[in-house]
Enzyme design. Structure first.
Site, PDB file in Angstrom:
ATOM      1  N   CYS A   1       0.847  -1.181   0.000  1.00  0.00           N
ATOM      2  CA  CYS A   1       0.000   0.000   0.000  1.00  0.00           C
ATOM      3  C   CYS A   1       0.889   1.239   0.000  1.00  0.00           C
ATOM      4  O   CYS A   1       1.869   1.299   0.745  1.00  0.00           O
ATOM      5  CB  CYS A   1      -0.851  -0.067   1.260  1.00  0.00           C
ATOM      6  SG  CYS A   1      -1.894   1.334   1.492  1.00  0.00           S
TER       7      CYS A   1
ATOM      8  N   CYS B   1       0.089   5.560   7.496  1.00  0.00           N
ATOM      9  CA  CYS B   1      -1.181   5.070   8.021  1.00  0.00           C
ATOM     10  C   CYS B   1      -0.970   4.277   9.307  1.00  0.00           C
ATOM     11  O   CYS B   1      -0.039   3.497   9.413  1.00  0.00           O
ATOM     12  CB  CYS B   1      -1.844   4.199   6.956  1.00  0.00           C
ATOM     13  SG  CYS B   1      -3.341   3.398   7.511  1.00  0.00           S
TER      14      CYS B   1
ATOM     15  N   CYS C   1      -1.818  -0.437   9.508  1.00  0.00           N
ATOM     16  CA  CYS C   1      -0.908  -1.589   9.364  1.00  0.00           C
ATOM     17  C   CYS C   1       0.455  -1.258   9.965  1.00  0.00           C
ATOM     18  O   CYS C   1       0.942  -0.149   9.818  1.00  0.00           O
ATOM     19  CB  CYS C   1      -0.704  -1.922   7.887  1.00  0.00           C
ATOM     20  SG  CYS C   1      -2.161  -2.608   7.103  1.00  0.00           S
TER      21      CYS C   1
ATOM     22  N   CYS D   1      -7.978   1.435   0.763  1.00  0.00           N
ATOM     23  CA  CYS D   1      -7.204   0.603   1.670  1.00  0.00           C
ATOM     24  C   CYS D   1      -7.150  -0.784   1.054  1.00  0.00           C
ATOM     25  O   CYS D   1      -8.193  -1.350   0.716  1.00  0.00           O
ATOM     26  CB  CYS D   1      -7.905   0.569   3.018  1.00  0.00           C
ATOM     27  SG  CYS D   1      -7.305  -0.720   4.091  1.00  0.00           S
TER      28      CYS D   1
ATOM     29  N   GLN E   1     -17.227 -10.724  12.903  1.00  0.00           N
ATOM     30  CA  GLN E   1     -15.804 -10.913  12.587  1.00  0.00           C
ATOM     31  C   GLN E   1     -15.480 -10.248  11.250  1.00  0.00           C
ATOM     32  O   GLN E   1     -16.239 -10.395  10.291  1.00  0.00           O
ATOM     33  CB  GLN E   1     -15.475 -12.407  12.511  1.00  0.00           C
ATOM     34  CG  GLN E   1     -15.693 -13.173  13.808  1.00  0.00           C
ATOM     35  CD  GLN E   1     -14.642 -12.867  14.867  1.00  0.00           C
ATOM     36  OE1 GLN E   1     -13.656 -12.192  14.616  1.00  0.00           O
ATOM     37  NE2 GLN E   1     -14.865 -13.355  16.073  1.00  0.00           N
TER      38      GLN E   1
ATOM     39  N   TYR F   1     -19.938 -13.641  25.520  1.00  0.00           N
ATOM     40  CA  TYR F   1     -19.540 -12.596  24.563  1.00  0.00           C
ATOM     41  C   TYR F   1     -19.897 -13.091  23.158  1.00  0.00           C
ATOM     42  O   TYR F   1     -19.061 -13.150  22.272  1.00  0.00           O
ATOM     43  CB  TYR F   1     -18.035 -12.285  24.649  1.00  0.00           C
ATOM     44  CG  TYR F   1     -17.518 -12.123  26.060  1.00  0.00           C
ATOM     45  CD1 TYR F   1     -17.476 -10.864  26.659  1.00  0.00           C
ATOM     46  CD2 TYR F   1     -17.094 -13.228  26.808  1.00  0.00           C
ATOM     47  CE1 TYR F   1     -17.008 -10.711  27.955  1.00  0.00           C
ATOM     48  CE2 TYR F   1     -16.632 -13.083  28.111  1.00  0.00           C
ATOM     49  CZ  TYR F   1     -16.587 -11.822  28.673  1.00  0.00           C
ATOM     50  OH  TYR F   1     -16.125 -11.691  29.959  1.00  0.00           O
TER      51      TYR F   1
ATOM     52  N   GLU G   1     -24.477 -11.736  25.786  1.00  0.00           N
ATOM     53  CA  GLU G   1     -23.899 -10.617  25.037  1.00  0.00           C
ATOM     54  C   GLU G   1     -24.444  -9.304  25.580  1.00  0.00           C
ATOM     55  O   GLU G   1     -25.622  -9.212  25.913  1.00  0.00           O
ATOM     56  CB  GLU G   1     -24.243 -10.805  23.545  1.00  0.00           C
ATOM     57  CG  GLU G   1     -24.169  -9.586  22.666  1.00  0.00           C
ATOM     58  CD  GLU G   1     -22.773  -9.005  22.510  1.00  0.00           C
ATOM     59  OE1 GLU G   1     -21.793  -9.775  22.353  1.00  0.00           O
ATOM     60  OE2 GLU G   1     -22.662  -7.763  22.551  1.00  0.00           O
TER      61      GLU G   1
ATOM     62  N   ASP H   1     -15.219 -15.383  24.157  1.00  0.00           N
ATOM     63  CA  ASP H   1     -14.597 -14.623  23.061  1.00  0.00           C
ATOM     64  C   ASP H   1     -14.714 -13.137  23.400  1.00  0.00           C
ATOM     65  O   ASP H   1     -15.441 -12.390  22.755  1.00  0.00           O
ATOM     66  CB  ASP H   1     -15.339 -14.949  21.747  1.00  0.00           C
ATOM     67  CG  ASP H   1     -14.720 -14.264  20.537  1.00  0.00           C
ATOM     68  OD1 ASP H   1     -13.678 -13.606  20.676  1.00  0.00           O
ATOM     69  OD2 ASP H   1     -15.297 -14.393  19.441  1.00  0.00           O
TER      70      ASP H   1
ATOM     71  N   CYS I   1      -8.525 -11.848  21.145  1.00  0.00           N
ATOM     72  CA  CYS I   1      -7.880 -10.970  20.165  1.00  0.00           C
ATOM     73  C   CYS I   1      -6.742 -10.199  20.818  1.00  0.00           C
ATOM     74  O   CYS I   1      -6.169  -9.304  20.216  1.00  0.00           O
ATOM     75  CB  CYS I   1      -8.903 -10.026  19.537  1.00  0.00           C
ATOM     76  SG  CYS I   1      -9.850  -9.108  20.739  1.00  0.00           S
TER      77      CYS I   1
HETATM   78  N1  SAH Z   1     -18.209 -14.432  19.469  1.00  0.00           N
HETATM   79  C1  SAH Z   1     -18.707 -13.379  18.622  1.00  0.00           C
HETATM   80  C2  SAH Z   1     -18.392 -11.969  19.122  1.00  0.00           C
HETATM   81  C3  SAH Z   1     -17.039 -11.716  19.699  1.00  0.00           C
HETATM   82  S1  SAH Z   1     -16.569 -10.029  19.901  1.00  0.00           S
HETATM   83  C4  SAH Z   1     -18.235 -13.581  17.199  1.00  0.00           C
HETATM   84  O1  SAH Z   1     -17.351 -14.391  16.939  1.00  0.00           O
HETATM   85  O2  SAH Z   1     -18.774 -12.939  16.306  1.00  0.00           O
HETATM   86  C5  SAH Z   1     -16.877  -9.712  21.557  1.00  0.00           C
HETATM   87  C6  SAH Z   1     -18.311  -9.424  21.894  1.00  0.00           C
HETATM   88  O3  SAH Z   1     -18.390  -9.194  23.299  1.00  0.00           O
HETATM   89  C7  SAH Z   1     -18.915  -8.184  21.244  1.00  0.00           C
HETATM   90  O4  SAH Z   1     -20.108  -8.545  20.598  1.00  0.00           O
HETATM   91  C8  SAH Z   1     -19.193  -7.234  22.421  1.00  0.00           C
HETATM   92  O5  SAH Z   1     -20.336  -6.447  22.241  1.00  0.00           O
HETATM   93  C9  SAH Z   1     -19.366  -8.192  23.570  1.00  0.00           C
HETATM   94  N2  SAH Z   1     -19.094  -7.715  24.929  1.00  0.00           N
HETATM   95  C10 SAH Z   1     -18.229  -6.753  25.328  1.00  0.00           C
HETATM   96  N3  SAH Z   1     -18.182  -6.675  26.667  1.00  0.00           N
HETATM   97  C11 SAH Z   1     -19.055  -7.599  27.147  1.00  0.00           C
HETATM   98  C12 SAH Z   1     -19.443  -8.018  28.458  1.00  0.00           C
HETATM   99  N4  SAH Z   1     -18.925  -7.443  29.550  1.00  0.00           N
HETATM  100  N5  SAH Z   1     -20.339  -9.017  28.568  1.00  0.00           N
HETATM  101  C13 SAH Z   1     -20.860  -9.614  27.475  1.00  0.00           C
HETATM  102  N6  SAH Z   1     -20.530  -9.262  26.216  1.00  0.00           N
HETATM  103  C14 SAH Z   1     -19.637  -8.274  26.032  1.00  0.00           C
END
Ligand code: SAH
Length: 453
Positions: free
Chosen positions: A71, A77, A80, A159, A282, A311, A332, A381, A408
Site C-alpha cells: 500500500c 497510516c 498496518c 485501503c 468478525q 460474549y 452478550e 470470546d 484478540c
Molecule cells: N463471538 C462473537 C463476538 C465476539 S466479539 C463472534 O465471533 O462474532 C466480543 C463481543 O463481546 C462483542 O459482541 C461485544 O459487544 C461483547 N461484549 C463486550 N463486553 C461484554 C461483556 N462485559 N459481557 C458480554 N458481552 C460483552
C-alpha cells in the site's frame, strides 16, 4: 547519545507493536518501519533512561524478510504495522508474540511456538471499514485513515485490506458533500456534520451496507446520495447513525434508515447471519471459518453437551456449536446483537439455543446463584480487555470439563489463563489464527481442560 543523533543499528527483534528493536551502547532502540534483519540508519527522536525511539532514515542492508509494502501510504497510516515484512515472517512474529505472552504474563510452562493459521491471499480480506472524514490544511474535505497515535487523516480511499467498492462509495459521498456544502465533523470544536462512513459487505452474499455517522439527524438530499449509492452492485442497506457526543467512540446508538434493509446477510460455512450496524461481526470471513472450525474441534462435542457461549455477539459461534451440542446459551452485552442472534437462530431453524442480554460478569453469576446453571463446555470470546474477574470466578464454580478461550489480545488472554490454571485447569492446545494480516494483531484459540491428576 541524544535527540537528533544519527545512529546505525542492526535490527535484532520486533516489539509487540511491530517496531524494529536494535541495541547500541547498552541502550535499546525502537524503530518504526524497520524489520528484523535490517541494518538501518536512524535518527534519535526521544531518549529515556535505558531506551529510546528512533526514526528510520535509511536502510543500509535490507533484511531477507523485507518486502515492498503493498500500500502506498503504509508508512503514514496507523492501520498496518507490518507491511514491510514478508507474510511468512509475520506469521512467525505472531506465533512468538503468543508464546511470549503465555510464558511471561501467563507464567505457563512448556508452551511451544503455536501454529498460526495464515491466509492464502492476505489482501482485501476485511468486510468492514470505518473511514473518518475531516478537513485538510487547505480546508478541503478528505477521508482516509488516522495516522499512528493521532487523529490526523491520511487521505487514502483505497485501503488494500478493504473491499474494492469502498473507493466508489467514498467518492460518491465526497462529491455529495461538495455539491451541497456539507461540512465534515471537526473534533476540536464539535461542529460540522459527517463524522465517519462505515461500510460492511457480506462476502458470501455480496450485500453491501453504508452507514453515515452524523453529528446530527439528517443529511441534505440524502435520497439523492442513496440513489447514487444504489448504482453500486450489491448495495442493500443505507442508514444514518446519530452520534452527537464529543467522543472517540465511532458509532452512536440511534439508527435512521435511509434506503433498503436495516441489515445485511452473510453466511459462514452453512450458517446464515443477519448483521445490523451496531452488532459485532468478525471482519475476516475467510479466517473466521478456520477460527470457528478450531473452536468446534476444541469444544469436543458429541451431541449432548450444555454449552455457554460468553460474549456471543450475533450468536455466530453459538449457532455453529448448536449443531453438535445438546443446548447452547449465549450471553452478550449489546441488545441489537442479541436481537440479531434471535433472528439468526430462527433463520437457521436452530431451536437448541437461548440468548441473554447483559454483561457476562453479571448475567453468569446471577444465573448461577439463582438457578444453579451447569456447563459441560464454556466458550469465551471477549473484547481486548479480556474476561472480567467475576465471570472467570463463576466459570470455575461451574466446573465445565473444557473451556475454549478465543482471544484478540494474547496479553489479557495470558492473564486470564494464569487465573484459570491456578484454579484446577490446564492449557491443552494453543493455535493462532491470522485474522488481521499486515497488522500486529492476532487471534488465539486455547483449549483449557480440567486437570486430571
Ligand atoms: N463471538 C462473537 C463476538 C465476539 S466479539 C463472534 O465471533 O462474532 C466480543 C463481543 O463481546 C462483542 O459482541 C461485544 O459487544 C461483547 N461484549 C463486550 N463486553 C461484554 C461483556 N462485559 N459481557 C458480554 N458481552 C460483552
Amino acid at each position: 547519545m541524544q535527540k537528533n543523533d544519527r545512529i546505525r543499528l542492526k535490527i535484532e527483534d520486533m516489539s509487540v507493536d511491530g517496531e524494529g528493536i536494535g541495541k547500541l551502547e547498552g541502550f535499546t532502540f525502537f524503530v518504526k518501519d524497520a524489520v528484523i534483519g535490517d541494518t538501518v540508519d536512524a535518527k534519535i527522536m526521544k531518549m529515556k533512561k535505558h531506551y529510546g525511539y528512533a526514526r528510520l532514515m535509511e536502510i543500509v542492508e535490507s533484511s531477507k524478510v523485507r518486502r515492498e509494502p503493498g500500500c502506498a501510504c503504509a508508512r503514514q497510516c496507523g492501520g498496518c504495522q507490518l507491511q514491510a515484512m514478508d507474510y511468512e515472517a509475520q506469521l512467525d512474529f505472531k506465533a512468538k508474540k503468543i508464546q511470549n505472552h503465555l510464558i511471561r504474563i501467563g507464567g505457563l510452562e512448556g508452551i511451544e511456538k503455536p501454529e498460526v493459521m495464515g491466509m492464502e491471499n492476505p489482501w482485501r480480506y476485511r468486510n468492514k471499514a470505518q473511514f473518518p472524514f475531516g478537513a485538510d490544511r487547505d480546508g478541503r474535505t478528505v477521508t482516509g485513515f488516522y495516522a499512528a497515535h493521532s487523529h490526523a487523516i491520511i487521505p487514502c480511499m483505497d485501503c488494500r485490506l478493504g473491499t474494492e467498492e469502498n473507493q466508489e462509495i467514498l467518492e460518491k459521498v465526497l462529491s455529495h458533500m461538495e455539491k451541497y456544502h456539507i461540512p465534515a465533523y471537526e473534533e476540536k470544536t464539535g461542529t460540522g456534520l459527517l463524522r465517519h462512513v462505515l461500510t460492511r459487505k457480506g462476502f458470501a452474499t455480496g450485500e453491501i451496507m453504508v452507514c453515515l455517522v452524523l453529528n446530527g439527524k439528517s443529511l441534505k438530499a440524502a435520497d439523492e446520495l442513496a440513489k447514487s449509492l444504489q448504482e453500486i452492485p450489491g448495495m442493500t442497506s443505507i442508514l444514518i447513525n446519530v452520534n452527537m457526543k464529543n467522543t472517540n467512540v465511532i458509532l452512536g446508538t440511534e439508527l435512521i434508515p435511509v434506503w433498503g434493509q436495516e441489515y445485511i446477510t452473510d453466511c459462514i460455512r452453512d450458517v446464515w447471519y443477519q448483521i445490523s450496524p451496531l452488532s459485532f461481526y468478525q471482519v475476516n470471513p475467510v479466517q473466521t471459518e478456520k477460527l470457528y472450525d478450531t473452536v468446534l474441534e476444541y469444544a469436543g462435542l458429541t451431541g449432548h453437551e450444555t454449552v455457554w457461549d460468553l460474549y456471543c455477539g450475533i450468536g455466530t459461534i453459538s449457532l455453529f456449536l448448536a449443531k453438535k451440542a445438546g443446548k447452547v446459551y449465549g450471553v452478550e452485552i449489546v441488545p441489537e446483537a442479541i436481537a440479531d442472534a434471535g433472528r439468526n437462530a430462527e433463520m437457521n431453524g436452530t431451536e437448541n439455543v437461548e440468548f441473554f442480554v447483559g454483561k457476562a460478569e453479571e448475567v453468569l453469576p446471577k444465573l448461577y446463584e439463582e438457578e444453579g446453571i451447569h456447563a459441560d463446555v464454556i466458550v469465551v470470546d471477549p473484547p481486548r480487555k479480556g474476561c472480567d474477574q467475576a465471570a472467570l470466578e463463576t466459570m470455575v464454580k461451574m466446573q465445565p470439563e473444557r473451556i475454549v478461550y478465543v482471544s484478540c489480545d494474547s496479553a489479557t488472554l495470558a492473564r486470564d489463563l494464569k487465573y484459570l490454571c491456578g484454579e484446577g485447569y490446564e492449557v491443552r492446545k494453543v493455535k493462532g489464527c491470522d485474522m488481521f494480516a499486515w497488522t500486529v494483531h492476532v487471534e488465539t484459540i486455547v483449549l483449557i481442560q480440567k486437570k486430571t491428576s
